[in-house]
Design an enzyme around this catalytic site. Structure first.
Site, mmCIF file in Angstrom:
data_model
loop_
_atom_site.group_PDB
_atom_site.id
_atom_site.type_symbol
_atom_site.label_atom_id
_atom_site.label_comp_id
_atom_site.label_asym_id
_atom_site.label_seq_id
_atom_site.Cartn_x
_atom_site.Cartn_y
_atom_site.Cartn_z
ATOM 1 N N HIS A 101 0.833 -1.205 0.000
ATOM 2 C CA HIS A 101 0.000 0.000 0.000
ATOM 3 C C HIS A 101 0.870 1.258 0.000
ATOM 4 C CE1 HIS A 101 -3.094 -2.630 2.230
ATOM 5 N NE2 HIS A 101 -3.575 -2.435 1.009
ATOM 6 N N SER A 111 -3.073 -7.844 3.023
ATOM 7 C CA SER A 111 -3.341 -7.612 4.445
ATOM 8 C C SER A 111 -3.851 -8.869 5.131
ATOM 9 C CB SER A 111 -4.359 -6.475 4.619
ATOM 10 O OG SER A 111 -3.814 -5.258 4.188
ATOM 11 N N ARG A 122 -1.982 -6.649 -7.989
ATOM 12 C CA ARG A 122 -0.932 -7.602 -7.641
ATOM 13 C C ARG A 122 -0.897 -8.762 -8.622
ATOM 14 N NH1 ARG A 122 -3.305 -7.985 -1.768
ATOM 15 N NH2 ARG A 122 -4.826 -8.867 -3.147
ATOM 16 N N LYS A 128 -16.429 -6.954 5.742
ATOM 17 C CA LYS A 128 -15.107 -7.572 5.821
ATOM 18 C C LYS A 128 -14.696 -7.873 7.258
ATOM 19 C CE LYS A 128 -12.699 -6.271 1.618
ATOM 20 N NZ LYS A 128 -11.475 -5.659 1.082
#
Length: 164
Positions: A17, A133, A95, A41
């Site tokens: 990030h 994460s 990614r 989430k």
């Protein structure tokens, strides 16, 4: 003034990030890091904790880049958040191919809602492409070393959170 919005949950903010923030700051005059309040989430860190961690990480980046970087929590549609902060550009980090498929759908929906807001994709640096994460939290939870994935400050906060 060119304003960009880099949205995410940032639970927690990773070196990937930080890399995207640093690089996207070269594209705009003002960068807004949008912290999504995503109850679905179930983030490990509270909104306040995530905002605090991001603010600590961007303070140095602002000095390095000379670009104003601010944190903005949001719970509405991403395109509405872009309007709220005056962003003409949404920055997204990629990614892998799996990221692209999801992001491709998001771009289509956002363009249908407002075609004047562009989406720019930045590929994560090769050394950061595997960082997620979710995986960082799992590695930390299982006692692994996360030094390669987060800053020392974030590592300390994550360790403290998991030790509770």
């Amino acid at each position: 003034m060119r304003i960009g919005l880099y949205p995410g949950t940032f639970d927690p903010i990773t070196l990937g990030h930080v890399d995207i923030i640093r690089r996207s700051a070269t594209l705009v005059d003002r960068l807004v890091v949008g912290v999504a309040i995503n109850r679905d989430k179930g983030p490990l860190f509270t909104l306040e904790e995530r905002v605090e961690m991001i603010e600590m990480e961007i303070s140095q980046l602002q000095q390095e880049t000379g670009v104003e970087i601010v944190v903005h929590p949001f719970e509405n549609l991403l395109i509405n958040c872009a309007h709220d902060v005056g962003a003409q550009m949404i920055v997204r980090g990629l990614r892998a191919v799996a990221d692209f498929e999801y992001e491709f759908q998001m771009v289509g929906m956002n363009r249908a809602l407002d075609s004047s807001v562009e989406t720019v994709f930045l590929m994560a640096e090769a050394k950061h492409q595997a960082i997620a994460s979710k995986l960082v939290k799992e590695i930390a939870r299982l006692g692994g070393d996360i030094t390669k994935f987060v800053t020392p400050n974030v590592k300390e906060k994550l360790r403290a959170k998991l030790d509770k």
